[in-house]
Write a protein that holds these residues in place. Structure first.
Motif, PDB file in Angstrom:
ATOM      1  N   ASP A 163       0.982  -1.072   0.331  1.00  0.00           N
ATOM      2  CA  ASP A 163      -0.416   0.074  -0.092  1.00  0.00           C
ATOM      3  C   ASP A 163       0.868   1.547   0.092  1.00  0.00           C
ATOM      4  OD1 ASP A 163       0.552   0.711   2.578  1.00  0.00           O
ATOM      5  OD2 ASP A 163      -1.463  -0.839   3.317  1.00  0.00           O
ATOM      6  N   ASP A 164       2.136   1.377   1.023  1.00  0.00           N
ATOM      7  CA  ASP A 164       2.869   1.800   0.608  1.00  0.00           C
ATOM      8  C   ASP A 164       2.532   3.302   1.328  1.00  0.00           C
ATOM      9  OD1 ASP A 164       5.878   2.961  -0.269  1.00  0.00           O
ATOM     10  OD2 ASP A 164       4.636   3.954  -2.312  1.00  0.00           O
ATOM     11  N   LEU A 165       1.863   3.569   2.335  1.00  0.00           N
ATOM     12  CA  LEU A 165       1.402   4.760   2.792  1.00  0.00           C
ATOM     13  C   LEU A 165       2.608   5.514   3.876  1.00  0.00           C
ATOM     14  CD1 LEU A 165      -1.860   3.905   4.597  1.00  0.00           C
ATOM     15  CD2 LEU A 165      -1.505   4.676   2.251  1.00  0.00           C
ATOM     16  N   ALA A 195      -8.436   0.325   7.456  1.00  0.00           N
ATOM     17  CA  ALA A 195      -7.571   0.348   8.566  1.00  0.00           C
ATOM     18  C   ALA A 195      -7.428  -0.634  10.285  1.00  0.00           C
ATOM     19  CB  ALA A 195      -7.654   1.904   9.790  1.00  0.00           C
ATOM     20  N   PHE A 196      -8.908  -0.709   9.756  1.00  0.00           N
ATOM     21  CA  PHE A 196      -8.954  -1.835  11.044  1.00  0.00           C
ATOM     22  C   PHE A 196      -8.287  -3.959  10.897  1.00  0.00           C
ATOM     23  CE2 PHE A 196     -11.094   1.034  13.595  1.00  0.00           C
ATOM     24  CZ  PHE A 196     -10.972   1.384  14.535  1.00  0.00           C
ATOM     25  N   THR A 197      -8.351  -3.681   9.929  1.00  0.00           N
ATOM     26  CA  THR A 197      -8.093  -5.042   9.279  1.00  0.00           C
ATOM     27  C   THR A 197      -7.048  -4.903   9.199  1.00  0.00           C
ATOM     28  OG1 THR A 197      -9.310  -4.675   6.879  1.00  0.00           O
ATOM     29  CG2 THR A 197     -10.320  -5.339   8.828  1.00  0.00           C
ATOM     30  N   HIS A 198      -6.149  -3.399   8.263  1.00  0.00           N
ATOM     31  CA  HIS A 198      -4.228  -4.503   7.882  1.00  0.00           C
ATOM     32  C   HIS A 198      -3.654  -2.922   9.651  1.00  0.00           C
ATOM     33  CE1 HIS A 198      -6.635  -4.656   4.360  1.00  0.00           C
ATOM     34  NE2 HIS A 198      -5.191  -4.999   3.723  1.00  0.00           N
ATOM     35  N   ALA A 205      -0.561   7.519   6.417  1.00  0.00           N
ATOM     36  CA  ALA A 205      -0.882   6.690   7.919  1.00  0.00           C
ATOM     37  C   ALA A 205      -1.668   6.607   9.090  1.00  0.00           C
ATOM     38  CB  ALA A 205       0.490   5.728   8.095  1.00  0.00           C
ATOM     39  N   ASP A 206      -1.060   8.788   9.097  1.00  0.00           N
ATOM     40  CA  ASP A 206      -1.640   9.581  10.529  1.00  0.00           C
ATOM     41  C   ASP A 206      -2.843   9.467   9.734  1.00  0.00           C
ATOM     42  OD1 ASP A 206       0.951   8.968  11.913  1.00  0.00           O
ATOM     43  OD2 ASP A 206       1.647  11.796  11.264  1.00  0.00           O
ATOM     44  N   VAL A 207      -2.813  10.110   8.721  1.00  0.00           N
ATOM     45  CA  VAL A 207      -4.645  10.844   7.824  1.00  0.00           C
ATOM     46  C   VAL A 207      -5.382   9.198   8.504  1.00  0.00           C
ATOM     47  CG1 VAL A 207      -5.468  11.622   6.840  1.00  0.00           C
ATOM     48  CG2 VAL A 207      -3.488  12.801   6.762  1.00  0.00           C
ATOM     49  N   LEU A 208      -5.424   8.057   7.740  1.00  0.00           N
ATOM     50  CA  LEU A 208      -5.546   7.411   8.359  1.00  0.00           C
ATOM     51  C   LEU A 208      -6.392   6.186   9.480  1.00  0.00           C
ATOM     52  CD1 LEU A 208      -7.261   4.628   6.495  1.00  0.00           C
ATOM     53  CD2 LEU A 208      -4.918   3.474   6.559  1.00  0.00           C
ATOM     54  N   ARG A 209      -5.452   6.936  10.100  1.00  0.00           N
ATOM     55  CA  ARG A 209      -5.536   6.244  12.079  1.00  0.00           C
ATOM     56  C   ARG A 209      -6.720   7.495  12.341  1.00  0.00           C
ATOM     57  NH1 ARG A 209       0.250   6.040  11.894  1.00  0.00           N
ATOM     58  NH2 ARG A 209       0.905   3.592  11.929  1.00  0.00           N
ATOM     59  N   LEU A 210      -6.489   8.501  12.303  1.00  0.00           N
ATOM     60  CA  LEU A 210      -7.582   9.198  12.499  1.00  0.00           C
ATOM     61  C   LEU A 210      -9.202   9.065  12.180  1.00  0.00           C
ATOM     62  CD1 LEU A 210      -4.718  13.030  12.450  1.00  0.00           C
ATOM     63  CD2 LEU A 210      -6.822  11.535  14.222  1.00  0.00           C
ATOM     64  N   ILE A 211      -9.049   9.096  10.696  1.00  0.00           N
ATOM     65  CA  ILE A 211     -10.295   8.339   9.908  1.00  0.00           C
ATOM     66  C   ILE A 211     -11.023   7.540  10.655  1.00  0.00           C
ATOM     67  CG2 ILE A 211     -11.698   7.325   7.608  1.00  0.00           C
ATOM     68  CD1 ILE A 211      -9.249   8.742   5.646  1.00  0.00           C
ATOM     69  N   ARG A 247      -5.073  10.021  -2.204  1.00  0.00           N
ATOM     70  CA  ARG A 247      -3.874   9.086  -2.118  1.00  0.00           C
ATOM     71  C   ARG A 247      -4.111   7.884  -1.508  1.00  0.00           C
ATOM     72  NH1 ARG A 247      -0.772  14.765  -2.182  1.00  0.00           N
ATOM     73  NH2 ARG A 247      -0.356  13.411   0.179  1.00  0.00           N
ATOM     74  N   ILE A 248      -4.520   8.279  -0.104  1.00  0.00           N
ATOM     75  CA  ILE A 248      -4.560   6.873   0.899  1.00  0.00           C
ATOM     76  C   ILE A 248      -5.675   6.057  -0.276  1.00  0.00           C
ATOM     77  CG2 ILE A 248      -6.396   5.745   2.720  1.00  0.00           C
ATOM     78  CD1 ILE A 248      -4.446   8.462   4.066  1.00  0.00           C
ATOM     79  N   PHE A 249      -6.949   6.730  -0.943  1.00  0.00           N
ATOM     80  CA  PHE A 249      -7.635   5.570  -1.588  1.00  0.00           C
ATOM     81  C   PHE A 249      -7.278   4.580  -2.696  1.00  0.00           C
ATOM     82  CE2 PHE A 249     -12.088   8.263  -0.395  1.00  0.00           C
ATOM     83  CZ  PHE A 249     -12.004   7.906   1.103  1.00  0.00           C
ATOM     84  N   THR A 250      -6.183   5.628  -3.744  1.00  0.00           N
ATOM     85  CA  THR A 250      -5.632   4.720  -4.482  1.00  0.00           C
ATOM     86  C   THR A 250      -5.180   4.046  -3.944  1.00  0.00           C
ATOM     87  OG1 THR A 250      -6.129   7.045  -5.414  1.00  0.00           O
ATOM     88  CG2 THR A 250      -3.987   5.526  -6.084  1.00  0.00           C
ATOM     89  N   LYS A 251      -3.832   4.438  -3.078  1.00  0.00           N
ATOM     90  CA  LYS A 251      -2.587   3.345  -2.737  1.00  0.00           C
ATOM     91  C   LYS A 251      -3.686   2.082  -2.560  1.00  0.00           C
ATOM     92  CE  LYS A 251       0.698   6.545  -2.262  1.00  0.00           C
ATOM     93  NZ  LYS A 251       1.518   6.732  -1.365  1.00  0.00           N
ATOM     94  N   THR A 252      -4.902   2.582  -1.721  1.00  0.00           N
ATOM     95  CA  THR A 252      -5.590   1.352  -0.837  1.00  0.00           C
ATOM     96  C   THR A 252      -6.641   0.462  -1.310  1.00  0.00           C
ATOM     97  OG1 THR A 252      -7.041   2.148   1.048  1.00  0.00           O
ATOM     98  CG2 THR A 252      -4.458   1.873   1.671  1.00  0.00           C
ATOM     99  N   GLY A 253      -6.602   1.100  -2.546  1.00  0.00           N
ATOM    100  CA  GLY A 253      -7.872   0.756  -3.453  1.00  0.00           C
ATOM    101  C   GLY A 253      -9.777   0.568  -2.671  1.00  0.00           C
ATOM    102  N   CYS A 254      -9.243   1.406  -1.702  1.00  0.00           N
ATOM    103  CA  CYS A 254     -10.485   1.882  -1.166  1.00  0.00           C
ATOM    104  C   CYS A 254     -11.297   2.914  -2.083  1.00  0.00           C
ATOM    105  CB  CYS A 254     -10.438   2.504   0.092  1.00  0.00           C
ATOM    106  SG  CYS A 254      -9.764   1.575   1.511  1.00  0.00           S
ATOM    107  N   ARG A 255     -12.393   3.009  -1.622  1.00  0.00           N
ATOM    108  CA  ARG A 255     -13.563   3.615  -2.883  1.00  0.00           C
ATOM    109  C   ARG A 255     -14.208   5.083  -1.990  1.00  0.00           C
ATOM    110  NH1 ARG A 255     -16.922  -0.832  -3.163  1.00  0.00           N
ATOM    111  NH2 ARG A 255     -18.721  -0.462  -1.401  1.00  0.00           N
ATOM    112  N   ASP A 256     -14.270   4.270  -0.603  1.00  0.00           N
ATOM    113  CA  ASP A 256     -14.921   5.893   0.192  1.00  0.00           C
ATOM    114  C   ASP A 256     -14.088   5.761   1.728  1.00  0.00           C
ATOM    115  OD1 ASP A 256     -15.895   3.538   1.555  1.00  0.00           O
ATOM    116  OD2 ASP A 256     -18.212   3.650   0.178  1.00  0.00           O
ATOM    117  N   ARG A 257     -15.048   6.460   2.433  1.00  0.00           N
ATOM    118  CA  ARG A 257     -14.845   6.467   3.790  1.00  0.00           C
ATOM    119  C   ARG A 257     -14.611   5.277   4.609  1.00  0.00           C
ATOM    120  NH1 ARG A 257     -12.779  11.591   5.237  1.00  0.00           N
ATOM    121  NH2 ARG A 257     -12.685  12.101   7.181  1.00  0.00           N
TER     122      ARG A 257
END
Length: 229
Positions: free
Chosen positions: A162-164, A218-221, A169-175, A201-211
């Protein structure tokens, strides 16, 4: 706040009716339907298009995890909040992977339920503290069982693919902790436009389409922090 339309799914009539009475006492919340099993929940969700579904897990014909996946496949805009007695790893991760945005146990208070429903309607995650501890324990390999005596294998570390960046990664944790873009910006001392760029960029790297998917990721990785801080 715009009125939040809620569908309740639980196989126990007394629980459904009690929740309906409780929800109707909340400002800006209206109960639009009640379902007694997963198939009925999926059918009513398709018909009524509620903002939030309050979902039990252990139901006949189709359980809450299957119903959640079915509902969100048909209408990804619906937010599902699980309200159940189960807090084992399999149930929690299964519900989140199916698309649930919130997860509460039936020990939740009125305030907990109101906060979860309103947060979900706004696209934010709310997890019961016990559930969050269980997820984090599993993610770090600290968990020794599922709550029924069954050992649980340590969860894998986040994939390096995922190359965050550290800031992403900080932003993902806060989400995952349920913070809005504005709150994230304040915590990280950056502008909201910068936060939006990080999220894209998080969405692009992780393949997530929404929040909602980002929260699940975040919780499964292993990106979520103890206590949602």
């Amino acid at each position: 706040m715009t009125e939040i339309r809620v569908l309740i799914a639980d196989d126990q009539a007394a629980v459904r009716e009690g929740l309906a009475l409780l929800l109707e006492t909340m400002s800006d919340v209206t109960v639009v339907g009640q379902a007694g099993d997963g198939l009925e929940a999926a059918a009513l969700a398709a018909e009524l298009a509620p903002d939030v579904v309050l979902m039990d897990l252990n139901m006949p014909r189709s359980d809450g995890i299957e119903a959640t996946a079915t509902i969100l496949a048909a209408n990804p805009a619906i937010r599902v909040v699980v309200l159940t007695t189960y807090e084992d790893d399999t149930s929690i991760v299964g519900a989140l992977r199916a698309g649930a945005l919130g997860y509460l146990t039936k020990a939740a208070t009125r305030a907990d339920i109101e906060r979860a429903v309103k947060a979900a309607a706004a696209g934010q995650a709310i997890l019961d503290p016990a559930v969050q501890r269980q997820l984090l324990a599993a993610a770090t390999g600290a968990n020794t069982g599922t709550g029924n005596g069954t050992p649980t294998a340590p969860a894998a570390e986040p994939e390096s693919a995922d190359d965050l960046s550290p800031r992403e990664a900080d932003v993902l944790r806060l989400i995952a902790a349920g913070h809005s873009n504005r709150e994230i910006a304040k915590k990280l001392f950056v502008g909201e436009a910068t936060v939006k760029s990080h999220i894209n960029r998080i969405f692009t790297k992780t393949g997530c389409r929404d929040r909602a998917q980002a929260v699940q990721y975040a919780f499964t990785h292993g990106y979520a922090e103890p206590g949602g801080k």
